[in-house]
Design a protein around this motif. Sequence first.
Motif, PDB file in Angstrom:
ATOM      1  N   THR A 266      11.386   4.457   3.567  1.00 33.47           N
ATOM      2  CA  THR A 266      11.770   5.862   3.751  1.00 33.47           C
ATOM      3  C   THR A 266      10.556   6.763   3.992  1.00 33.47           C
ATOM      4  N   ILE A 267       9.342   6.234   3.794  1.00 36.95           N
ATOM      5  CA  ILE A 267       8.115   7.011   4.057  1.00 36.95           C
ATOM      6  C   ILE A 267       7.777   6.886   5.535  1.00 36.95           C
ATOM      7  N   ASP A 268       7.713   8.011   6.224  1.00 35.26           N
ATOM      8  CA  ASP A 268       7.438   7.981   7.663  1.00 35.26           C
ATOM      9  C   ASP A 268       6.054   7.393   7.925  1.00 35.26           C
ATOM     10  N   GLY A 269       5.998   6.392   8.784  1.00 34.51           N
ATOM     11  CA  GLY A 269       4.720   5.769   9.135  1.00 34.51           C
ATOM     12  C   GLY A 269       4.156   4.870   8.058  1.00 34.51           C
ATOM     13  N   ALA A 270       4.986   4.505   7.063  1.00 33.67           N
ATOM     14  CA  ALA A 270       4.476   3.716   5.937  1.00 33.67           C
ATOM     15  C   ALA A 270       3.881   2.388   6.384  1.00 33.67           C
ATOM     16  N   LEU A 271       4.491   1.766   7.384  1.00 33.23           N
ATOM     17  CA  LEU A 271       4.002   0.475   7.859  1.00 33.23           C
ATOM     18  C   LEU A 271       2.578   0.589   8.395  1.00 33.23           C
ATOM     19  N   LEU A 272       2.313   1.633   9.174  1.00 33.58           N
ATOM     20  CA  LEU A 272       0.973   1.832   9.738  1.00 33.58           C
ATOM     21  C   LEU A 272      -0.029   2.207   8.650  1.00 33.58           C
ATOM     22  N   LEU A 273       0.399   3.068   7.726  1.00 34.22           N
ATOM     23  CA  LEU A 273      -0.493   3.482   6.646  1.00 34.22           C
ATOM     24  C   LEU A 273      -0.876   2.300   5.763  1.00 34.22           C
ATOM     25  N   GLU A 274       0.076   1.388   5.551  1.00 36.31           N
ATOM     26  CA  GLU A 274      -0.195   0.236   4.699  1.00 36.31           C
ATOM     27  C   GLU A 274      -1.135  -0.758   5.376  1.00 36.31           C
ATOM     28  N   LEU A 275      -0.944  -0.969   6.668  1.00 38.81           N
ATOM     29  CA  LEU A 275      -1.690  -2.016   7.361  1.00 38.81           C
ATOM     30  C   LEU A 275      -3.027  -1.557   7.921  1.00 38.81           C
ATOM     31  N   PHE A 276      -3.198  -0.239   8.106  1.00 37.57           N
ATOM     32  CA  PHE A 276      -4.409   0.235   8.774  1.00 37.57           C
ATOM     33  C   PHE A 276      -5.220   1.224   7.941  1.00 37.57           C
ATOM     34  N   SER A 277      -4.972   1.269   6.653  1.00 38.15           N
ATOM     35  CA  SER A 277      -5.831   2.042   5.756  1.00 38.15           C
ATOM     36  C   SER A 277      -6.141   1.186   4.541  1.00 38.15           C
ATOM     37  N   ARG A 278      -7.245   1.467   3.879  1.00 36.76           N
ATOM     38  CA  ARG A 278      -7.724   0.569   2.838  1.00 36.76           C
ATOM     39  C   ARG A 278      -6.832   0.570   1.604  1.00 36.76           C
ATOM     40  N   ASP A 279      -6.302   1.713   1.224  1.00 41.99           N
ATOM     41  CA  ASP A 279      -5.500   1.781   0.005  1.00 41.99           C
ATOM     42  C   ASP A 279      -4.013   1.709   0.274  1.00 41.99           C
ATOM     43  N   GLY A 280      -3.587   2.010   1.507  1.00 43.22           N
ATOM     44  CA  GLY A 280      -2.191   1.883   1.870  1.00 43.22           C
ATOM     45  C   GLY A 280      -1.273   2.807   1.088  1.00 43.22           C
ATOM     46  N   VAL A 281       0.038   2.562   1.213  1.00 39.70           N
ATOM     47  CA  VAL A 281       1.021   3.379   0.518  1.00 39.70           C
ATOM     48  C   VAL A 281       2.049   2.516  -0.217  1.00 39.70           C
ATOM     49  N   GLY A 282       1.906   1.204  -0.125  1.00 41.84           N
ATOM     50  CA  GLY A 282       2.886   0.314  -0.729  1.00 41.84           C
ATOM     51  C   GLY A 282       2.320  -0.438  -1.913  1.00 41.84           C
ATOM     52  N   THR A 283       2.968  -1.554  -2.233  1.00 41.43           N
ATOM     53  CA  THR A 283       2.538  -2.428  -3.323  1.00 41.43           C
ATOM     54  C   THR A 283       2.118  -3.769  -2.732  1.00 41.43           C
ATOM     55  N   LEU A 284       0.899  -4.154  -3.015  1.00 43.22           N
ATOM     56  CA  LEU A 284       0.365  -5.416  -2.515  1.00 43.22           C
ATOM     57  C   LEU A 284       0.505  -6.479  -3.591  1.00 43.22           C
ATOM     58  N   VAL A 285       1.106  -7.604  -3.236  1.00 44.21           N
ATOM     59  CA  VAL A 285       1.224  -8.741  -4.155  1.00 44.21           C
ATOM     60  C   VAL A 285       0.377  -9.878  -3.595  1.00 44.21           C
ATOM     61  N   SER A 286      -0.472 -10.443  -4.428  1.00 43.94           N
ATOM     62  CA  SER A 286      -1.353 -11.523  -3.988  1.00 43.94           C
ATOM     63  C   SER A 286      -1.571 -12.494  -5.140  1.00 43.94           C
ATOM     64  N   SER A 287      -2.009 -13.691  -4.798  1.00 40.64           N
ATOM     65  CA  SER A 287      -2.261 -14.691  -5.839  1.00 40.64           C
ATOM     66  C   SER A 287      -3.464 -14.309  -6.682  1.00 40.64           C
ATOM     67  N   THR A 288      -4.464 -13.718  -6.042  1.00 39.84           N
ATOM     68  CA  THR A 288      -5.667 -13.286  -6.747  1.00 39.84           C
ATOM     69  C   THR A 288      -5.790 -11.769  -6.650  1.00 39.84           C
ATOM     70  N   ALA A 289      -6.670 -11.214  -7.444  1.00 36.43           N
ATOM     71  CA  ALA A 289      -6.812  -9.762  -7.526  1.00 36.43           C
ATOM     72  C   ALA A 289      -7.300  -9.183  -6.201  1.00 36.43           C
ATOM     73  N   PHE A 290      -6.730  -8.027  -5.848  1.00 36.50           N
ATOM     74  CA  PHE A 290      -7.099  -7.302  -4.636  1.00 36.50           C
ATOM     75  C   PHE A 290      -8.507  -6.719  -4.761  1.00 36.50           C
ATOM     76  N   GLU A 291      -8.872  -6.371  -5.985  1.00 32.20           N
ATOM     77  CA  GLU A 291     -10.197  -5.815  -6.267  1.00 32.20           C
ATOM     78  C   GLU A 291     -10.882  -6.711  -7.283  1.00 32.20           C
ATOM     79  N   GLU A 292     -12.123  -7.070  -6.985  1.00 35.08           N
ATOM     80  CA  GLU A 292     -12.798  -8.076  -7.807  1.00 35.08           C
ATOM     81  C   GLU A 292     -14.217  -7.646  -8.139  1.00 35.08           C
ATOM     82  N   LEU A 293     -14.580  -7.782  -9.414  1.00 31.06           N
ATOM     83  CA  LEU A 293     -15.962  -7.584  -9.842  1.00 31.06           C
ATOM     84  C   LEU A 293     -16.589  -8.961  -9.968  1.00 31.06           C
ATOM     85  N   ARG A 294     -17.711  -9.178  -9.286  1.00 25.22           N
ATOM     86  CA  ARG A 294     -18.291 -10.523  -9.231  1.00 25.22           C
ATOM     87  C   ARG A 294     -19.786 -10.450  -8.950  1.00 25.22           C
TER      88      ARG A 294
END
Length: 438
Positions: A266-294
Amino acid sequence: MEAQKSFVSWFRDSSPYIHAHRNKTFVISFGGEAVLADDFEHHVHDFALLSSLGIRLVLVHGIRPQIDQRLVKLDVPARFHNNLRITDDVALQCVKEAAGLVRVEIEALLSMGLANSPMAGAKIKVASGNFVVAKPIGVIDGIDYCHTGEVRRIDSAAIHQQLDQNNVVLISPVGYSPSGEVFNLSAEQVATAVSIALKAEKLVLLTEQSCCNPDNGEQIQQMTTAEAGAFLQQHSDISTSISLPLKAAMQSCQSGIDRVHLIDRTIDGALLLELFSRDGVGTLVSSTAFEELRPAALNDIGGILELIKPLEQQGKLAKRSREKIEMEIADYIVIERDGLIIGCTALHPDVQNRFGAIACLAVHPDYQGSARGNRMLEYVYRKAGELKLKKLFVLSTQTMHWFIDRGFLSSSIADLPDPLKALYNPQRNSKVLCKDLA
């Protein structure tokens, strides 16, 4: 002029994603509710844009509300068990009609090429087919699901063949058996099976609402599969519009898909904002952490230099050459977020004399105020403890109070160990801070 600068800045910031996504395979799933919405054309325009940017696109659509509409007209009640439709003969006929109509509607929208419209010059070719082999669910808990099925196999070779010809592949939630039977399938299950079979880079699930924490109403930006599982267990009564996509995301990640995105359609342009900006507007699910201190590696040097350059220009950090950082890279730690170095610091230890010097502490301006500096400092403390260091020193020109607030005490040049005294630059006139370690 401000609007122009904003556009140029956004375009430049999006360019790494444009390069990264080119020739990658994305599976995008959306429900029948999205097709019925007044703004569905906007999504189609965005699909066309993704295709024009070289993304190999597979679209999986749902048809639940379209089936329900037909059952209502026939005065036949919709029957469900465990959120799965019981597809009897009448419901199956509605499934066939709904799937055919929705597929034709989406193909028509993807075929638009009117001048002065977002689709101008798109020339998108759409391919549909019997890509999904299915089998009946059968009888569960005494309930006969009739023509409701589950995915048995995906004809990935046929889909890849269409993608290789630059076609957008459109898949309905309908499967076929080798004996010619037709089965009604879950769109989320089809999208999951397709993404796994294709080894897609991304699975994108357009949802009916944002994925928020019921405890505080705040949107969840990132979850690992373990966190998603715990979330679903803790909030077992959460809406199926979120629980089903989350389960699909978990299954996909556990089967090798690197990242799954849940995006509120329902967010206009959400697909583009999610895929072409670093923080996006959605929820990212991944096996490992999206942000890592190493610990830092040699290929992080460019990112470290880019991060600290503005601070060196402001005089907050002493200037460091690439060669110096390369020689001392084992002393550095970084915070990496989706390929970007957003934080760094270094602990230069003198194990023989049992002290260490903290240097080059920096956090990207867009990510300050979120305790990332504290996380790096805690990491430094742990590393110093492992090395059995007794004291930490900091030389600072403008961030003294940040360290003082964290237990460091003002000191003097005379208190510095001889190796640090030899490196002290009187022209910078840095303040000396120290902290005893227990």
